[in-house]
Design an enzyme around this catalytic site. Structure first.
Site, PDB file in Angstrom:
ATOM      1  N   ASN A 111       0.837  -1.205   0.000  1.00 40.32           N
ATOM      2  CA  ASN A 111       0.000   0.000   0.000  1.00 40.32           C
ATOM      3  C   ASN A 111       0.864   1.245   0.000  1.00 40.32           C
ATOM      4  O   ASN A 111       1.954   1.272   0.559  1.00 40.32           O
ATOM      5  CB  ASN A 111      -0.975  -0.014   1.188  1.00 40.32           C
ATOM      6  CG  ASN A 111      -0.425   0.697   2.413  1.00 40.32           C
ATOM      7  OD1 ASN A 111      -0.487   1.928   2.525  1.00 40.32           O
ATOM      8  ND2 ASN A 111       0.146  -0.068   3.337  1.00 40.32           N
ATOM      9  N   PHE A 115      -1.602   8.082   4.387  1.00 37.02           N
ATOM     10  CA  PHE A 115      -2.421   8.673   5.464  1.00 37.02           C
ATOM     11  C   PHE A 115      -3.680   9.375   4.947  1.00 37.02           C
ATOM     12  O   PHE A 115      -3.992  10.504   5.325  1.00 37.02           O
ATOM     13  CB  PHE A 115      -1.615   9.685   6.304  1.00 37.02           C
ATOM     14  CG  PHE A 115      -0.566   9.094   7.198  1.00 37.02           C
ATOM     15  CD1 PHE A 115      -0.492   7.737   7.457  1.00 37.02           C
ATOM     16  CD2 PHE A 115       0.349   9.934   7.837  1.00 37.02           C
ATOM     17  CE1 PHE A 115       0.490   7.207   8.296  1.00 37.02           C
ATOM     18  CE2 PHE A 115       1.331   9.426   8.678  1.00 37.02           C
ATOM     19  CZ  PHE A 115       1.394   8.061   8.901  1.00 37.02           C
ATOM     20  N   SER A 173       5.492   5.032   8.830  1.00 32.72           N
ATOM     21  CA  SER A 173       4.868   4.807   7.521  1.00 32.72           C
ATOM     22  C   SER A 173       5.852   5.220   6.431  1.00 32.72           C
ATOM     23  O   SER A 173       6.440   6.305   6.500  1.00 32.72           O
ATOM     24  CB  SER A 173       3.592   5.633   7.387  1.00 32.72           C
ATOM     25  OG  SER A 173       3.226   5.651   6.020  1.00 32.72           O
ATOM     26  N   ASN A 175       4.999   5.990   3.477  1.00 30.42           N
ATOM     27  CA  ASN A 175       4.268   6.677   2.412  1.00 30.42           C
ATOM     28  C   ASN A 175       4.084   8.174   2.620  1.00 30.42           C
ATOM     29  O   ASN A 175       3.415   8.831   1.835  1.00 30.42           O
ATOM     30  CB  ASN A 175       2.909   5.998   2.212  1.00 30.42           C
ATOM     31  CG  ASN A 175       3.075   4.535   1.836  1.00 30.42           C
ATOM     32  OD1 ASN A 175       3.895   4.206   0.976  1.00 30.42           O
ATOM     33  ND2 ASN A 175       2.345   3.656   2.508  1.00 30.42           N
ATOM     34  N   THR A 176       4.634   8.710   3.708  1.00 34.06           N
ATOM     35  CA  THR A 176       4.657  10.158   3.895  1.00 34.06           C
ATOM     36  C   THR A 176       6.132  10.550   3.841  1.00 34.06           C
ATOM     37  O   THR A 176       6.888  10.184   4.746  1.00 34.06           O
ATOM     38  CB  THR A 176       4.023  10.555   5.251  1.00 34.06           C
ATOM     39  OG1 THR A 176       2.640  10.210   5.214  1.00 34.06           O
ATOM     40  CG2 THR A 176       4.150  12.043   5.521  1.00 34.06           C
ATOM     41  N   LYS A 215       5.542   3.253  17.211  1.00 36.56           N
ATOM     42  CA  LYS A 215       5.517   2.223  16.155  1.00 36.56           C
ATOM     43  C   LYS A 215       6.671   2.441  15.192  1.00 36.56           C
ATOM     44  O   LYS A 215       6.790   3.511  14.588  1.00 36.56           O
ATOM     45  CB  LYS A 215       4.179   2.274  15.415  1.00 36.56           C
ATOM     46  CG  LYS A 215       4.052   1.155  14.372  1.00 36.56           C
ATOM     47  CD  LYS A 215       2.629   1.019  13.910  1.00 36.56           C
ATOM     48  CE  LYS A 215       2.467  -0.039  12.841  1.00 36.56           C
ATOM     49  NZ  LYS A 215       1.077  -0.186  12.411  1.00 36.56           N
ATOM     50  N   ASN A 244       5.879  -1.691  11.342  1.00 31.51           N
ATOM     51  CA  ASN A 244       5.093  -1.202  10.214  1.00 31.51           C
ATOM     52  C   ASN A 244       5.445  -2.013   8.957  1.00 31.51           C
ATOM     53  O   ASN A 244       6.141  -3.029   9.055  1.00 31.51           O
ATOM     54  CB  ASN A 244       5.384   0.293  10.022  1.00 31.51           C
ATOM     55  CG  ASN A 244       4.152   1.046   9.555  1.00 31.51           C
ATOM     56  OD1 ASN A 244       3.501   0.629   8.588  1.00 31.51           O
ATOM     57  ND2 ASN A 244       3.824   2.134  10.218  1.00 31.51           N
TER      58      ASN A 244
HETATM   59  C1  LIG Z   1      -3.704  -0.991   3.576  1.00 28.64           C
HETATM   60  C2  LIG Z   1      -2.859  -0.740   4.786  1.00 28.64           C
HETATM   61  C3  LIG Z   1      -2.910   0.481   5.438  1.00 28.64           C
HETATM   62  C4  LIG Z   1      -2.139   0.722   6.565  1.00 28.64           C
HETATM   63  N1  LIG Z   1      -2.219   1.933   7.207  1.00 28.64           N
HETATM   64  C5  LIG Z   1      -1.522   2.135   8.351  1.00 28.64           C
HETATM   65  C6  LIG Z   1      -1.655   3.347   9.073  1.00 28.64           C
HETATM   66  O1  LIG Z   1      -2.427   4.231   8.709  1.00 28.64           O
HETATM   67  N2  LIG Z   1      -0.915   3.509  10.198  1.00 28.64           N
HETATM   68  C7  LIG Z   1      -0.055   2.533  10.662  1.00 28.64           C
HETATM   69  O2  LIG Z   1       0.582   2.720  11.702  1.00 28.64           O
HETATM   70  N3  LIG Z   1       0.061   1.367  10.006  1.00 28.64           N
HETATM   71  C8  LIG Z   1      -0.640   1.144   8.881  1.00 28.64           C
HETATM   72  N4  LIG Z   1      -0.511  -0.053   8.222  1.00 28.64           N
HETATM   73  C9  LIG Z   1       0.453  -1.061   8.723  1.00 28.64           C
HETATM   74  C10 LIG Z   1      -0.203  -2.110   9.620  1.00 28.64           C
HETATM   75  O3  LIG Z   1      -0.753  -1.535  10.778  1.00 28.64           O
HETATM   76  C11 LIG Z   1       0.825  -3.181  10.025  1.00 28.64           C
HETATM   77  O4  LIG Z   1       1.835  -2.586  10.801  1.00 28.64           O
HETATM   78  C12 LIG Z   1       1.479  -3.851   8.832  1.00 28.64           C
HETATM   79  O5  LIG Z   1       0.567  -4.017   7.776  1.00 28.64           O
HETATM   80  C13 LIG Z   1       2.046  -5.235   9.196  1.00 28.64           C
HETATM   81  O6  LIG Z   1       1.034  -6.099   9.669  1.00 28.64           O
HETATM   82  P1  LIG Z   1       0.287  -7.163   8.721  1.00 28.64           P
HETATM   83  O7  LIG Z   1       1.355  -7.943   8.008  1.00 28.64           O
HETATM   84  O8  LIG Z   1      -0.510  -8.011   9.666  1.00 28.64           O
HETATM   85  O9  LIG Z   1      -0.557  -6.381   7.800  1.00 28.64           O
HETATM   86  C14 LIG Z   1      -1.278  -0.300   7.071  1.00 28.64           C
HETATM   87  C15 LIG Z   1      -1.243  -1.538   6.417  1.00 28.64           C
HETATM   88  C16 LIG Z   1      -2.011  -1.779   5.298  1.00 28.64           C
HETATM   89  C17 LIG Z   1      -1.942  -3.123   4.622  1.00 28.64           C
END
Ligand SMILES: Cc1cc2nc3c(=O)[nH]c(=O)nc-3n(C[C@H](O)[C@H](O)[C@H](O)COP(=O)(O)O)c2cc1C
Length: 362
Positions: A111, A115, A173, A175-176, A215, A244
């Site tokens: 992704n 934000f 993140s 992406n910022t 985080k 993350n």
């Molecule tokens: C579509 C998407 C959006 C995410 N948005 C955020 C976010 O806004 N803030 C954040 O701290 N992590 C965000 N994450 C990261 C997740 O919270 C997590 O740390 C990461 O995906 C690893 O866990 P997973 O493998 O179970 O997905 C996002 C992940 C995905 C897939």
């Protein structure tokens, strides 16, 4: 929804682009179409961490419920806690679409949302309507065009203080642009000082101390991990969330989608995030709470995060592939593990594979 119906619903969602499917899943949770299916309460899974009692150690990670639309519905399907956000002070649209990609054969997601969220005001209004008992954390961040990023985090603490059971300062993140630079030692020291001062002031006013977690990314050098551990220990922070999404594309089968920019999550992140978790546990010692995130897809992978040093776990991506029954299945699986290994508490396995994971070169 279980069995063939759930399978068909999931296949149907996979025909849609991932962001549309995500929106529909939120609507389904809101409307009650996804029935409550929490596993039976099990005192062996209950954990008291940072002063909060979690009914089970499996949480919904940030990013699924960015605008706090369905936190209580997520708790009803079996999560022990849920984290809304990332929220930024002002609403922002995020990056251009498409910006979420499924890597089906890898059970992964990339992704680059950036934000996208409705801002503090909208999330606050929804959280005010939730029960104060619900274990809902608020993940805070900074606007892309902010002139003072640290001030954005401080605003998050102040705005959500009455409704958050815990906070997560998300500095990881990808992406910022520039956000991950807040992990560098001097910036991190300034951020933690400001955020914790705001928390202490709010705690003084309200008589309620809300814990704050940090985080972090999985793409850290050994030196980067040393710096974060040193700053975390020098401040009165309540814990870490590791990790993350990653910028790495190692080990992916789906080479076509692997070229998309953004953060990778899901199964391929498991090894790397678990190794970083164990290395951070080694650095911060046994007392600091750590939430392990990245590629949790089953009771076994959840247990492995705990063996690597986690107190609690979170997940997001694998629920895309496994469906909404996943949290309750994991919780039931952890209870079964307690039966099998005759554990008085799931905590008894914590750190039992710390050396193994800390030594992995993931
Ligand atoms: C579509 C998407 C959006 C995410 N948005 C955020 C976010 O806004 N803030 C954040 O701290 N992590 C965000 N994450 C990261 C997740 O919270 C997590 O740390 C990461 O995906 C690893 O866990 P997973 O493998 O179970 O997905 C996002 C992940 C995905 C897939």
């Amino acid at each position: 929804m279980t069995g063939p119906l759930a399978f068909l619903a999931r296949r149907g969602l996979f025909l849609l682009d991932p962001e549309t499917a995500h929106g529909l899943s939120i609507k389904a949770l809101k409307s009650g179409l996804v029935p409550a299916c929490a596993a039976p309460a099990d005192p062996r899974l209950e954990q008291t961490i940072a002063g909060l009692t979690f009914p089970n150690p499996v949480g919904m990670a940030a990013g699924y419920d960015k605008n706090a639309e369905v936190p209580e519905a997520l708790l009803r399907i079996g999560f022990g806690f849920t984290e809304v956000g990332t929220v930024t002070p002002r609403p922002q649209p995020g990056n251009d679409k498409p910006r979420i990609f499924r890597l089906v054969e890898d059970e992964a997601v990339i992704n680059r949302l950036g934000f996208n969220n409705e801002g503090h005001g909208a999330a606050l209004a929804r959280l005010k309507a939730c029960s104060r008992q619900a274990l809902i954390g608020v993940n805070i961040g900074a606007n892309k065009d902010s002139s003072d990023r640290i001030a954005d985090y401080v605003a998050g603490i102040r705005t959500f203080y009455p409704v958050a059971r815990y906070f997560t300062a998300n500095i990881s993140s990808p992406n910022t642009p520039g956000l991950r630079d807040l992990q560098a030692r001097e910036s991190l020291a300034a951020l933690l000082t400001a955020v914790l001062a705001a928390r202490d002031e709010e705690a003084g006013k309200s008589g309620r101390r809300v814990p704050i977690f940090l985080k972090i990314a999985p793409d850290l050098t050994e030196e980067g991990m040393d710096d974060i551990a040193a700053e975390v220990l020098a401040h009165d922070l309540d814990g870490l969330i590791v990790s993350n999404t990653t910028l790495s594309r190692e080990g992916l089968g789906d080479r076509r989608q692997a070229g998309e920019a953004g953060g990778l999550s899901g199964k391929p992140l498991f090894e790397k995030s678990t190794a970083v978790l164990a290395r951070m546990r080694k650095r911060v010692g046994p007392a600091l709470p750590i939430i392990g995130v990245g590629g949790v897809s089953s009771a076994e992978t959840a247990a492995e995060k705990i063996r690597a040093g986690a107190d609690l776990v979170q997940l997001y991506s694998c629920m895309v592939y496994e469906g909404p029954g996943l949290p309750a299945r994991i919780v039931r699986g952890l209870s079964a593990l307690c039966d099998r290994e005759k554990l008085g508490s799931i905590r008894d396995i914590r750190d039992s594979r710390l050396d193994y994971w800390a030594g992995r070169n993931a």
